[in-house]
Design a protein around this motif. Structure first.
Motif, PDB file in Angstrom:
ATOM      1  N   VAL A   1       0.826  -1.205   0.000  1.00  0.00           N
ATOM      2  CA  VAL A   1       0.000   0.000   0.000  1.00  0.00           C
ATOM      3  C   VAL A   1       0.861   1.256   0.000  1.00  0.00           C
ATOM      4  O   VAL A   1       0.581   2.221  -0.722  1.00  0.00           O
ATOM      5  CB  VAL A   1      -0.950  -0.014   1.215  1.00  0.00           C
ATOM      6  N   ALA A   2       1.923   1.241   0.791  1.00  0.00           N
ATOM      7  CA  ALA A   2       2.811   2.407   0.821  1.00  0.00           C
ATOM      8  C   ALA A   2       3.473   2.616  -0.531  1.00  0.00           C
ATOM      9  O   ALA A   2       3.635   3.758  -0.997  1.00  0.00           O
ATOM     10  CB  ALA A   2       3.867   2.228   1.914  1.00  0.00           C
ATOM     11  N   GLY A   3       3.847   1.516  -1.173  1.00  0.00           N
ATOM     12  CA  GLY A   3       4.453   1.630  -2.503  1.00  0.00           C
ATOM     13  C   GLY A   3       3.476   2.193  -3.527  1.00  0.00           C
ATOM     14  O   GLY A   3       3.826   3.048  -4.342  1.00  0.00           O
ATOM     15  N   ILE A   4       2.228   1.712  -3.471  1.00  0.00           N
ATOM     16  CA  ILE A   4       1.206   2.228  -4.384  1.00  0.00           C
ATOM     17  C   ILE A   4       0.965   3.714  -4.129  1.00  0.00           C
ATOM     18  O   ILE A   4       0.864   4.515  -5.068  1.00  0.00           O
ATOM     19  CB  ILE A   4      -0.102   1.427  -4.225  1.00  0.00           C
ATOM     20  N   ALA A   5       0.862   4.071  -2.853  1.00  0.00           N
ATOM     21  CA  ALA A   5       0.642   5.481  -2.512  1.00  0.00           C
ATOM     22  C   ALA A   5       1.771   6.351  -3.025  1.00  0.00           C
ATOM     23  O   ALA A   5       1.553   7.452  -3.549  1.00  0.00           O
ATOM     24  CB  ALA A   5       0.517   5.624  -0.995  1.00  0.00           C
ATOM     25  N   HIS A   6       2.993   5.862  -2.897  1.00  0.00           N
ATOM     26  CA  HIS A   6       4.154   6.634  -3.376  1.00  0.00           C
ATOM     27  C   HIS A   6       4.106   6.779  -4.894  1.00  0.00           C
ATOM     28  O   HIS A   6       4.358   7.871  -5.434  1.00  0.00           O
ATOM     29  CB  HIS A   6       5.438   5.923  -2.947  1.00  0.00           C
ATOM     30  N   GLU A   7       3.782   5.675  -5.571  1.00  0.00           N
ATOM     31  CA  GLU A   7       3.729   5.735  -7.038  1.00  0.00           C
ATOM     32  C   GLU A   7       2.593   6.634  -7.516  1.00  0.00           C
ATOM     33  O   GLU A   7       2.691   7.277  -8.563  1.00  0.00           O
ATOM     34  CB  GLU A   7       3.552   4.318  -7.601  1.00  0.00           C
ATOM     35  N   ILE A   8       1.487   6.684  -6.775  1.00  0.00           N
ATOM     36  CA  ILE A   8       0.390   7.583  -7.129  1.00  0.00           C
ATOM     37  C   ILE A   8       0.808   9.030  -6.927  1.00  0.00           C
ATOM     38  O   ILE A   8       0.493   9.896  -7.744  1.00  0.00           O
ATOM     39  CB  ILE A   8      -0.867   7.258  -6.287  1.00  0.00           C
TER      40      ILE A   8
END
Length: 481
Positions: A206-213
């Motif tokens: 989730v943190a990775g997705i949030a960062h990529e967003i």
């Protein structure tokens, strides 16, 4: 003549303990039950009690003496064994107030009291009333002796063998308790490992997705401002052309009509506003993802419960939306003003995730086999209510659904580790056990539920607001228990 003079109590196996009818002097025996083996003598002949105690009075086993107590009827024997469940050995007469009184006592001990520990040696002077083979086969006893057979040495040998058996049973039970505790410890360790692994994997994802967003949405949002300014400049330039060249060439007029310039002038700012709102919503999703996946520190931190719940709902939004088979699941929020609570936020978010996901699963199960219209007539709802106790020391979170409810047999096992009612591949049986461990062990709170078949289920989470209050609650619990 004393009892010793009447009886030959030598160590020879051939010497018989003779049970006389004459009354003898009382025999002093050990009266401490804490450091002695309890032996119950059940016999309607007082002399049998006295002779038995005399024969065994100096007996010790593993450094502990024996402590005798007596019953003179089957009823009295039942009463005493019920009161003294830690009795090691019963020397039990067969024929007393009836020909099978002793056998009835055995049945009472084994079947009604369910006492499998105590060793039972039957003694009889009338073997014809209770044949040895029949008794051994049909009754759970440990030895069967004729009274005329019992020399002092044989009585001592039988008693020591019975005490050794009783001791071994205690050791086995203690080992079983230790194994059970070890198993529970291992299961808790497994839960913590699974929980840590799940949270670590989910948090990283989730943190990775949030960062990529964040990166592309930051780029889009940053450029929207400049794009709006550039378009404004272009419209300004067009306005100047229209001011100083009011009569454009036919080809320009045709193009103005084709692109609907006036409509573009009016609609383009709205389009930019929509793009801005879209970027803000994506930013909010990213923020919610970061809130949900927030890594726990070694210490509890102040946390907004409502932010945690909202971030969890957002992540589950795809399961709440309507599709061709069912209408949307309506989430009703009844939030009150709550203070920040000191907690492991990531772990509490996992509790909210498990409970909300289970509520959605329950509603989906309720919808099986129903048409869209039938489901719509019974609106699927999840109601989330937060309150603060009158003393403002405990936060209460209630998560309720209006699905099928939970049957009584499932309610008994609902928090059991690895127990699940879901199909293979759809449930691990860890969600609720992990949730209870997080709430009760990690936060010293309370997780309970109410459920009625056909009306739905409500889970209730109670968490102290501060660490100090948790310490007070824990101290009170210790004192009360």
């Amino acid at each position: 003549m004393t009892l010793e003079n009447k009886l030959d109590l030598s160590e020879s196996d051939d010497d018989i303990l003779v049970f006389e009818d004459e009354t003898t002097n009382d025999i002093t025996v050990n009266t401490s039950s804490e450091t002695a083996w309890k032996i119950l003598i059940v016999d309607d002949e007082p002399t049998v009690h006295q002779v038995t105690q005399l024969a065994l009075k100096n007996l010790t086993f593993e450094g502990k003496p024996v402590n005798f107590f007596s019953a003179y009827s089957s009823q009295e024997g039942k009463k005493l064994i019920a009161e003294h469940s830690d009795t090691a050995l019963i020397l039990l007469d067969v024929v007393m107030d009836s020909n099978d009184a002793g056998l009835q006592v055995v049945q009472y001990i084994r079947k009604e009291l369910k006492n499998k520990r105590v060793r039972i040696i039957l003694r009889t002077g009338q073997p014809g009333d209770a044949p040895e083979e029949s008794v051994i086969t049909n009754y759970d006893i440990n030895d069967y002796k004729l009274k005329v057979e019992l020399t002092r040495q044989k009585l001592i040998t039988s008693t020591i063998a019975a005490l050794r058996s009783y001791r071994d049973i205690l050791i086995i039970e203690e080992q079983a308790i230790q194994l059970s505790q070890t198993l529970e410890t291992l299961q808790n360790a497994q839960l913590q490992l699974v929980q840590s692994e799940k949270m670590s994997a989910l948090g990283n994802l989730v943190a990775g997705i949030a960062h990529e967003i964040n990166n592309p949405i930051g780029f889009v949002a940053g450029n929207l401002k400049m794009a709006r300014q550039y378009v404004g400049d272009l419209f300004g330039l067009i306005d100047l052309y229209q001011k100083y060249y009011p009569n454009p060439q036919p080809e320009i007029e045709s193009e103005v009509e084709a692109i609907e310039l006036e409509y573009l002038r009016d609609d383009l700012p709205k389009l930019f506003n929509s793009l801005k709102i879209g970027c803000e919503r994506i930013r909010n999703i990213s923020t919610s993802l970061r809130t949900f996946s927030r890594a726990d520190t070694e210490h509890k931190i102040p946390f907004n419960i409502h932010e945690g719940i909202d971030s969890t709902i957002l992540i589950l939004q795809h399961r709440l939306k309507a599709d061709e088979s069912h209408p949307a699941i309506n989430v009703i929020k009844n939030y009150c003003d709550l203070p920040l609570i000191e907690c492991y936020s990531g772990q509490l978010n996992q509790v909210f995730m498990n409970l909300l996901a289970n509520a959605i699963d329950a509603l989906e199960e309720y919808n099986l086999g129903k048409t869209f219209t039938e489901i719509e007539s019974h609106s699927n709802q999840i109601t989330i209510t937060t309150t603060l106790t009158a003393d403002k020391k405990t936060v209460i979170i209630k998560i309720a659904d209006n699905a099928l409810g939970i049957t009584q047999d499932v309610q008994q096992r609902i928090f059991e580790n690895l127990f699940t009612t879901k199909a293979v591949g759809k449930g691990t049986g860890l969600g609720l056990s992990i949730a209870r461990e997080i709430v009760e062990d990690k936060h010293k709170g309370d997780l309970t539920f109410n459920s009625e078949v056909g009306k739905g289920t409500e889970f209730i989470i109670k968490i102290p607001v501060s660490s100090e209050q948790r310490a007070v609650n824990s101290e009170q619990l210790t004192v009360s228990s």
